[in-house]
Design a protein around this motif. Structure first.
Motif, PDB file in Angstrom:
ATOM      1  N   MET A   1       0.956  -1.287   0.024  1.00 48.66           N
ATOM      2  CA  MET A   1      -0.079  -0.097   0.144  1.00 48.66           C
ATOM      3  C   MET A   1       0.794   1.295   0.172  1.00 48.66           C
ATOM      4  O   MET A   1       0.649   2.079  -0.621  1.00 48.66           O
ATOM      5  CB  MET A   1      -0.811   0.030   1.168  1.00 48.66           C
ATOM      6  N   GLN A   2       2.211   1.201   0.779  1.00 49.50           N
ATOM      7  CA  GLN A   2       2.972   2.484   0.926  1.00 49.50           C
ATOM      8  C   GLN A   2       3.614   2.788  -0.473  1.00 49.50           C
ATOM      9  O   GLN A   2       3.898   3.775  -0.725  1.00 49.50           O
ATOM     10  CB  GLN A   2       4.064   1.996   1.680  1.00 49.50           C
ATOM     11  N   MET A   3       3.746   1.583  -1.280  1.00 48.86           N
ATOM     12  CA  MET A   3       4.446   1.552  -2.770  1.00 48.86           C
ATOM     13  C   MET A   3       3.514   2.302  -3.869  1.00 48.86           C
ATOM     14  O   MET A   3       3.791   3.013  -4.696  1.00 48.86           O
ATOM     15  CB  MET A   3       4.506   0.329  -3.192  1.00 48.86           C
ATOM     16  N   GLY A   4       2.071   2.162  -3.387  1.00 49.66           N
ATOM     17  CA  GLY A   4       1.231   3.012  -3.957  1.00 49.66           C
ATOM     18  C   GLY A   4       0.023   1.743  -4.842  1.00 49.66           C
ATOM     19  O   GLY A   4      -0.578   2.450  -5.668  1.00 49.66           O
ATOM     20  N   ILE A   5       0.211   0.645  -4.563  1.00 52.16           N
ATOM     21  CA  ILE A   5      -0.934  -0.369  -4.973  1.00 52.16           C
ATOM     22  C   ILE A   5      -2.134   0.166  -4.082  1.00 52.16           C
ATOM     23  O   ILE A   5      -2.290   0.030  -2.996  1.00 52.16           O
ATOM     24  CB  ILE A   5      -0.439  -1.699  -4.723  1.00 52.16           C
ATOM     25  N   GLU A   6      -3.341   0.142  -4.941  1.00 53.70           N
ATOM     26  CA  GLU A   6      -4.600   0.379  -4.275  1.00 53.70           C
ATOM     27  C   GLU A   6      -4.911  -0.959  -3.775  1.00 53.70           C
ATOM     28  O   GLU A   6      -4.754  -2.127  -4.142  1.00 53.70           O
ATOM     29  CB  GLU A   6      -5.451   0.670  -5.190  1.00 53.70           C
ATOM     30  N   PRO A   7      -5.649  -0.814  -2.375  1.00 56.72           N
ATOM     31  CA  PRO A   7      -5.894  -1.807  -1.580  1.00 56.72           C
ATOM     32  C   PRO A   7      -6.881  -3.051  -2.328  1.00 56.72           C
ATOM     33  O   PRO A   7      -6.710  -4.113  -2.180  1.00 56.72           O
ATOM     34  CB  PRO A   7      -6.893  -1.279  -0.356  1.00 56.72           C
ATOM     35  N   PHE A   8      -7.800  -2.436  -2.914  1.00 54.57           N
ATOM     36  CA  PHE A   8      -8.516  -3.354  -3.754  1.00 54.57           C
ATOM     37  C   PHE A   8      -7.956  -4.259  -4.918  1.00 54.57           C
ATOM     38  O   PHE A   8      -8.277  -5.521  -5.205  1.00 54.57           O
ATOM     39  CB  PHE A   8      -9.850  -2.619  -4.560  1.00 54.57           C
ATOM     40  N   ASN A   9      -6.932  -3.856  -5.588  1.00 52.65           N
ATOM     41  CA  ASN A   9      -5.941  -4.759  -6.173  1.00 52.65           C
ATOM     42  C   ASN A   9      -5.149  -5.808  -5.335  1.00 52.65           C
ATOM     43  O   ASN A   9      -4.914  -6.609  -5.831  1.00 52.65           O
ATOM     44  CB  ASN A   9      -4.888  -3.675  -6.916  1.00 52.65           C
ATOM     45  N   ILE A  10      -4.934  -5.373  -4.067  1.00 49.26           N
ATOM     46  CA  ILE A  10      -4.029  -6.122  -3.391  1.00 49.26           C
ATOM     47  C   ILE A  10      -5.018  -7.540  -3.016  1.00 49.26           C
ATOM     48  O   ILE A  10      -4.568  -8.450  -3.084  1.00 49.26           O
ATOM     49  CB  ILE A  10      -3.422  -5.580  -1.856  1.00 49.26           C
ATOM     50  N   VAL A  11      -6.255  -7.384  -2.504  1.00 46.32           N
ATOM     51  CA  VAL A  11      -7.157  -8.206  -2.305  1.00 46.32           C
ATOM     52  C   VAL A  11      -7.470  -9.104  -3.297  1.00 46.32           C
ATOM     53  O   VAL A  11      -7.803 -10.138  -3.088  1.00 46.32           O
ATOM     54  CB  VAL A  11      -8.249  -7.432  -1.189  1.00 46.32           C
ATOM     55  N   SER A  12      -7.494  -8.541  -4.551  1.00 46.48           N
ATOM     56  CA  SER A  12      -7.770  -9.396  -5.729  1.00 46.48           C
ATOM     57  C   SER A  12      -6.642 -10.333  -6.137  1.00 46.48           C
ATOM     58  O   SER A  12      -6.747 -11.124  -7.031  1.00 46.48           O
ATOM     59  CB  SER A  12      -8.541  -8.466  -6.697  1.00 46.48           C
ATOM     60  N   ALA A  13      -5.375  -9.855  -5.986  1.00 46.95           N
ATOM     61  CA  ALA A  13      -4.402 -10.134  -6.566  1.00 46.95           C
ATOM     62  C   ALA A  13      -3.488 -11.408  -5.571  1.00 46.95           C
ATOM     63  O   ALA A  13      -3.014 -12.210  -6.026  1.00 46.95           O
ATOM     64  CB  ALA A  13      -3.592  -9.220  -6.896  1.00 46.95           C
ATOM     65  N   VAL A  14      -3.400 -11.104  -4.230  1.00 51.00           N
ATOM     66  CA  VAL A  14      -2.591 -11.926  -3.327  1.00 51.00           C
ATOM     67  C   VAL A  14      -3.263 -13.078  -3.116  1.00 51.00           C
ATOM     68  O   VAL A  14      -4.263 -13.086  -2.238  1.00 51.00           O
ATOM     69  CB  VAL A  14      -2.037 -10.979  -2.170  1.00 51.00           C
ATOM     70  N   ASN A  15      -2.821 -14.422  -2.973  1.00 52.61           N
ATOM     71  CA  ASN A  15      -2.892 -15.434  -2.381  1.00 52.61           C
ATOM     72  C   ASN A  15      -2.634 -15.818  -1.169  1.00 52.61           C
ATOM     73  O   ASN A  15      -3.215 -16.175  -0.318  1.00 52.61           O
ATOM     74  CB  ASN A  15      -2.828 -16.639  -3.686  1.00 52.61           C
TER      75      ASN A  15
END
Length: 572
Positions: A439-453
Motif C-alpha cells: 500500500m505504501q508503494m502505491g498499490i490500491e487496496p482493492f488490487n491487493i485483495v484481488s491479486a494476493v493468494n
C-alpha cells in the motif's frame, strides 16, 4: 530336495538362496548379524566372504524376480552420476547410480529386493530409481573405484594441484586493465592461496566468504549456518594482491577501486562438478572489501519436506502455488532462504506443460526447464522490463526476484489478476507488514485483495546437532513467559547445544521458520478499510496464524533447535 522354510525377516533374495540350497536358514541368520555389525548388506557380505558365488546369485535373482541383468564391465565408469546419491548411501546399500534419464535414475544393485535402498535413494535424489541387476563382486569394485577417484580428485586439488584449478568468469562485464591482469596472473603464490580459500569454503559447506582489509590486518571470515567465524588470514601487506586476483577471476575492472563492482566466478573442481561464486566489491577506508557467495544449484532439489514447514503451513503453500493465477509473496531479510523456498516450489511446478520465466538480480540457482533472466539495469533490463517481456511470451508462471518499486509491483499485480501465477519476494519483517508495504508503494487496496493468494515470512534457525544436544532445565516462570503452557512445562524437554566433532558449537545445518498467511474475508475487508500493520497482525493472530516466534517455539518443542537460537532469529 525339500523346500526350506522361508524366513520373511531376511530379504527375498536371501530366502531364494536358502531355497536353492546355497546356504541354510541358520547360517543366513548368523551371517545377517555379522553383516549388520559391518554395516553392509547381507548379499554383499556373503559374496565378499566367498560364502556364495557372485554369478550364481545374479542368475538366481534374474530368474526369480525378472530383473534385467547388466554386465558392469561393458560401460565406462568415469562419468557415472554418483553425485546424485551420497557416498554414505552408496556404501550402505551397495547401490551405484549408472544413468539418469529424465526423472528416472538407473541403479546398479546385486539384491533387487532391497526396497529400502530404493526408498532412501528416491528420498535423497528426488528421482525415481529403477533397479539394474549386476554381479556383487563387480559392483563392489565399481563402487570403490568410483568413490576413490572422486576423493583423490578433491585431495589433489587441496594439495599439489591448487595452481591448476580451472576458473572462469561469467557475465558480460569487460576487464579494464589487461596489462595489470597479466602481471597478477603470474603471481603463483597468490593464485594458490585464493584457490585454497575457495576450496576450503566448499569443503566446509559455507555460504559466504568475507575478505576485509583494515589498517593493520586483513581478515577473512566464513559464514556457516548463518554465523560468521574467522579463518587463518594472510598479512595485511598482500591484501590488495589477493583482492586483485579475485577481481581478475570475476572479470572485474581491477584498475577501478572507487566504486562497488559485481562479478561472477565459475570454479571447475572436476570433470563432473563446478560451482559458481557471486562476487561483490565495496570500497572501504583501508581498501576494498570482497564478499563471495557460493551459489548452490542443487538447493532447488532438496524437497519441500526438508524446508521446515509445519503440516498446515506446507498445505497452504502447496495450495497457493498450485492455483492457476494470483500472487505468492515471500518476505524476510537477506540470507533467510527466500530464494530456496521459491525455487523449491518452482521445481514442483516445472514440467513441459508450463511456461515458467524468472527475472532475478542475479540468478543464483539454475534449473533446466525454467527460462531465467539476469536483470541488468545498466543495459536497461530492469525487473519491470523483463516482466513486460514475459507477458508477451504466453507465460503460465512468473517469478520476480524482488519487488522494489511501484512500476514492478503494478505489473506483477496485473499479471496475477489476468491468469498468471506470480511468485516474488519483498524485504519486510513479517507477513502483515508486507501488505502495508504494498500500500505504501502505491498499490490500491482493492488490487491487493484481488491479486494476493498467500504471504509468507521466513527465517533460518540453526539445527541442534543430533549427536550432542542435551536437555536443559529452565525455570518454570521463564518457560511460561516465553509462551509455554503450564501443562507443557510439566512434560516438555527443551534441548540446548553442546558441541562435538560432528558439528559447530552444537549446531549443524539450518531449518526454516515460517509465518504463512492467507487472506481471509475479514483480512480482505480490513485491507480495504486501510488497516495498518498492527491491526493486520492482530487479525492474523485472531485467525490462529502463528507468527515467526510461535513457529520457532514449535521447533523447540520438537527438539530441533534451542530457545537461544529462536530468540536470536526472531527477536524484535
Amino acid at each position: 530336495m525339500a523346500t526350506a522354510p522361508i524366513d520373511f525377516r531376511l530379504s527375498g533374495l536371501t530366502n531364494c538362496l536358502i531355497q536353492e540350497g546355497l546356504l541354510t536358514e541358520s547360517d543366513a541368520k548368523l551371517h545377517d548379524q555379522e553383516a549388520k555389525k559391518n554395516k553392509t548388506p547381507l548379499i554383499s557380505y556373503l559374496v565378499a566372504a566367498k560364502l556364495v558365488d557372485s554369478k550364481k546369485v545374479a542368475s538366481i535373482a534374474m530368474a526369480s524376480f525378472g530383473v534385467p541383468y547388466f554386465d558392469l564391465d561393458a560401460i565406462d565408469k568415469t562419468g557415472l552420476p554418483i553425485s546424485l546419491v551420497s557416498e554414505a548411501l552408496i556404501r550402505k546399500h551397495h547401490a551405484l547410480p549408472l544413468y539418469k534419464r529424465g526423472k528416472t535414475l538407473f541403479i546398479a544393485m546385486s539384491d533387487p529386493t532391497n526396497l529400502q535402498a530404493l526408498d532412501d535413494i528416491k528420498f535423497q535424489s528426488r528421482l525415481n530409481p529403477e533397479t539394474i541387476l549386476v554381479e556383487e563382486s563387480k559392483l563392489a569394485q565399481a563402487i570403490e573405484s568410483s568413490l576413490e577417484s572422486i576423493n583423490n580428485a578433491m585431495t589433489d586439488l587441496m594439495d599439489a594441484d591448487l595452481d591448476n584449478l580451472v576458473t572462469s568468469a561469467t557475465g558480460d562485464e569487460e576487464v579494464g586493465n589487461k596489462d595489470a591482469i597479466n602481471v597478477d596472473i603470474d603471481d603463483a603464490p597468490i593464485v594458490r592461496f585464493v584457490n585454497k580459500i575457495l576450496l576450503d569454503a566448499i569443503k566446509k559447506g559455507v555460504s559466504d566468504i568475507h575478505m576485509e582489509p583494515y589498517e593493520k590486518n586483513f581478515r577473512i571470515r566464513f559464514r556457516s549456518d548463518g554465523i560468521l567465524s574467522t579463518v587463518p588470514s594472510p598479512p595485511a601487506n598482500i591484501a590488495n594482491r589477493i583482492i586483485s586476483r579475485i577481481k581478475v577471476m570475476a572479470k572485474m575492472d581491477i584498475a577501478e577501486r572507487r566504486i562497488p563492482q559485481d562479478g561472477r566466478i565459475k570454479l571447475t573442481i572436476s570433470k563432473n562438478r563446478a560451482l559458481d561464486f557471486r562476487v561483490n566489491t565495496c570500497p572501504t577506508l583501508f581498501g576494498e572489501k570482497v564478499v563471495l557467495r557460493i551459489l548452490d544449484s542443487t538447493a532447488a532439489h532438496i524437497g519441500i519436506e526438508k524446508l521446515g514447514f509445519e503440516p498446515e503451513q506446507e498445505r497452504l503453500f502447496l495450495k497457493a502455488i498450485n492455483k492457476p493465477y494470483g500472487m505468492v509473496l515471500v518476505t524476510g531479510p537477506t540470507g533467510s532462504g527466500k530464494t530456496v523456498t521459491l525455487y523449491t516450489g518452482l521445481n514442483l511446478l516445472n514440467n513441459v506443460e508450463r511456461n515458467i520465466s524468472t527475472a532475478e538480480d542475479p540468478v543464483e540457482i539454475t534449473v533446466e526447464g525454467i527460462n531465467q533472466v539476469n536483470v541488468n539495469p545498466k543495459a536497461g533490463l530492469t525487473f519491470a522490463t523483463a516482466l513486460r517481456s514475459f507477458l508477451r511470451q504466453d507465460p503460465d508462471i512468473i517469478m520476480v526476484g524482488e519487488i522494489r518499486d511501484l512500476e514492478t509491483a503494478e505489473i506483477a499485480v496485473k499479471a496475477a489478476q489476468t491468469g498468471h501465477l506470480v511468485l516474488s519476494t519483498l524485504h519486510t519483517n513479517d507477513a502483515p507488514q508486507t501488505l502495508n508495504r504494498l500500500m505504501q508503494m502505491g498499490i490500491e487496496p482493492f488490487n491487493i485483495v484481488s491479486a494476493v493468494n498467500l504471504i509468507m515470512a521466513q527465517r533460518l534457525a540453526r539445527r541442534l546437532c543430533e549427536h550432542c544436544k542435551t536437555p536443559v532445565n529452565y525455570p518454570d516462570n521463564v518457560l511460561k513467559s516465553i509462551g509455554f503452557t503450564d501443562a507443557e512445562i510439566q512434560s516438555i524437554t527443551v534441548y540446548g547445544p553442546v558441541g562435538c566433532e560432528n558439528c559447530t558449537n552444537g549446531y549443524k545445518g539450518r531449518v526454516g521458520i515460517y509465518q504463512v498467511m492467507t487472506l481471509s474475508d475479514d483480512m480482505r475487508q480490513l485491507i480495504l478499510e486501510g488497516g495498518n500493520a498492527l491491526q493486520l497482525a492482530e487479525q492474523a493472530t485472531a485467525e490462529g496464524i502463528n507468527d515467526l516466534r510461535a513457529s520457532g517455539l514449535n521447533k523447540v518443542r520438537s527438539g530441533i533447535t534451542s530457545l537461544e537460537e529462536i530468540d536470536r532469529v526472531t527477536k524484535e
